[in-house]
Design a protein around this motif. Structure first.
Motif, PDB file in Angstrom:
ATOM      1  N   ARG A  23      -0.165   5.736   9.633  1.00 52.76           N
ATOM      2  CA  ARG A  23       1.115   5.076   9.896  1.00 52.76           C
ATOM      3  C   ARG A  23       1.357   4.100   8.748  1.00 52.76           C
ATOM      4  O   ARG A  23       0.477   3.366   8.341  1.00 52.76           O
ATOM      5  N   VAL A  24       2.564   4.114   8.251  1.00 51.36           N
ATOM      6  CA  VAL A  24       2.893   3.292   7.094  1.00 51.36           C
ATOM      7  C   VAL A  24       3.624   2.043   7.554  1.00 51.36           C
ATOM      8  O   VAL A  24       4.591   2.109   8.304  1.00 51.36           O
ATOM      9  N   ASP A  25       3.151   0.903   7.096  1.00 53.60           N
ATOM     10  CA  ASP A  25       3.837  -0.361   7.338  1.00 53.60           C
ATOM     11  C   ASP A  25       3.831  -1.156   6.040  1.00 53.60           C
ATOM     12  O   ASP A  25       3.406  -0.656   5.004  1.00 53.60           O
ATOM     13  N   GLU A  26       4.307  -2.378   6.106  1.00 51.09           N
ATOM     14  CA  GLU A  26       4.418  -3.173   4.881  1.00 51.09           C
ATOM     15  C   GLU A  26       3.064  -3.498   4.259  1.00 51.09           C
ATOM     16  O   GLU A  26       2.985  -3.834   3.087  1.00 51.09           O
ATOM     17  N   LYS A  27       1.973  -3.358   5.003  1.00 48.32           N
ATOM     18  CA  LYS A  27       0.643  -3.658   4.472  1.00 48.32           C
ATOM     19  C   LYS A  27      -0.024  -2.437   3.841  1.00 48.32           C
ATOM     20  O   LYS A  27      -1.034  -2.561   3.182  1.00 48.32           O
ATOM     21  N   THR A  28       0.523  -1.278   4.087  1.00 52.11           N
ATOM     22  CA  THR A  28      -0.068  -0.050   3.574  1.00 52.11           C
ATOM     23  C   THR A  28       0.282   0.110   2.102  1.00 52.11           C
ATOM     24  O   THR A  28       1.448   0.078   1.737  1.00 52.11           O
ATOM     25  N   ASN A  29      -0.718   0.292   1.280  1.00 53.06           N
ATOM     26  CA  ASN A  29      -0.476   0.511  -0.138  1.00 53.06           C
ATOM     27  C   ASN A  29      -0.815   1.961  -0.474  1.00 53.06           C
ATOM     28  O   ASN A  29      -1.915   2.260  -0.916  1.00 53.06           O
ATOM     29  N   LEU A  30       0.140   2.842  -0.208  1.00 52.93           N
ATOM     30  CA  LEU A  30      -0.073   4.271  -0.413  1.00 52.93           C
ATOM     31  C   LEU A  30      -0.408   4.606  -1.853  1.00 52.93           C
ATOM     32  O   LEU A  30      -1.247   5.451  -2.122  1.00 52.93           O
ATOM     33  N   LEU A  31       0.259   3.936  -2.781  1.00 52.70           N
ATOM     34  CA  LEU A  31       0.065   4.246  -4.184  1.00 52.70           C
ATOM     35  C   LEU A  31      -1.350   3.916  -4.642  1.00 52.70           C
ATOM     36  O   LEU A  31      -1.991   4.719  -5.312  1.00 52.70           O
ATOM     37  N   GLY A  64       8.275  11.594   2.679  1.00 52.82           N
ATOM     38  CA  GLY A  64       9.255  10.758   1.990  1.00 52.82           C
ATOM     39  C   GLY A  64       8.625   9.658   1.166  1.00 52.82           C
ATOM     40  O   GLY A  64       9.234   8.614   0.942  1.00 52.82           O
ATOM     41  N   TRP A  65       7.432   9.886   0.690  1.00 51.29           N
ATOM     42  CA  TRP A  65       6.701   8.899  -0.107  1.00 51.29           C
ATOM     43  C   TRP A  65       7.060   9.092  -1.583  1.00 51.29           C
ATOM     44  O   TRP A  65       6.322   9.688  -2.364  1.00 51.29           O
ATOM     45  N   ASN A  66       8.213   8.572  -1.977  1.00 50.16           N
ATOM     46  CA  ASN A  66       8.750   8.805  -3.327  1.00 50.16           C
ATOM     47  C   ASN A  66       7.844   8.308  -4.440  1.00 50.16           C
ATOM     48  O   ASN A  66       7.660   9.001  -5.444  1.00 50.16           O
ATOM     49  N   GLU A  67       7.307   7.103  -4.305  1.00 49.43           N
ATOM     50  CA  GLU A  67       6.459   6.564  -5.382  1.00 49.43           C
ATOM     51  C   GLU A  67       5.188   7.389  -5.541  1.00 49.43           C
ATOM     52  O   GLU A  67       4.714   7.587  -6.660  1.00 49.43           O
ATOM     53  N   CYS A  68       4.648   7.871  -4.443  1.00 46.29           N
ATOM     54  CA  CYS A  68       3.474   8.738  -4.533  1.00 46.29           C
ATOM     55  C   CYS A  68       3.835  10.038  -5.245  1.00 46.29           C
ATOM     56  O   CYS A  68       3.094  10.507  -6.104  1.00 46.29           O
ATOM     57  N   ALA A  69       4.968  10.622  -4.887  1.00 44.31           N
ATOM     58  CA  ALA A  69       5.407  11.864  -5.536  1.00 44.31           C
ATOM     59  C   ALA A  69       5.639  11.641  -7.028  1.00 44.31           C
ATOM     60  O   ALA A  69       5.210  12.447  -7.855  1.00 44.31           O
TER      61      ALA A  69
END
Length: 124
Positions: A23-31, A64-69
């Protein structure tokens, strides 16, 4: 979070599964997690990492993770035209079907995009 699973000896597929399904929230740093997977763990970008046989780029398009893509295609040179072996979908087809307009724009602006690829049902 992913480092914890690696340090505890979990299989790399499980670690990738955790990245894909969090789950993605403001604390998640996917990149930073993505960079850890690729740079520290050496995850192959063309590996199909889910039961639906999607690559990390396809997962980013789906979620929809644009920065990761963007990072996957421009920094790590992920193949933008890879098709999953089950349905034949590409990241672009997935983004279109999910209504991810900014992801579609990102993918369409890549110089290597092949807009003529179809899935196994013949759809674009």
């Amino acid at each position: 979070m992913l480092r914890f699973y690696v340090e505890q000896g979990f299989d790399i597929k499980y670690v990738i599964h955790r990245w894909m399904n969090q789950r993605v929230d403001e604390k998640t740093n996917l990149l930073s997690q993505l960079e850890y997977l690729v740079e520290c763990l050496g995850v192959n970008l063309e590996t199909f990492v889910s039961d639906s046989q999607r690559t990390m780029l396809m997962v980013a398009a789906y979620r929809g993770w644009n920065e990761c893509a963007r990072t996957l295609v421009y920094k790590y040179n992920a193949n933008i035209n890879t098709q999953d072996p089950i349905a034949g979908e590409t990241a672009l087809i997935i983004a279109i079907r999910r209504g991810r307009s900014s992801m579609v724009d990102l993918l369409l602006n890549h110089p290597d995009i092949n807009i003529d690829l179809c899935d196994k049902a013949g759809g674009h």
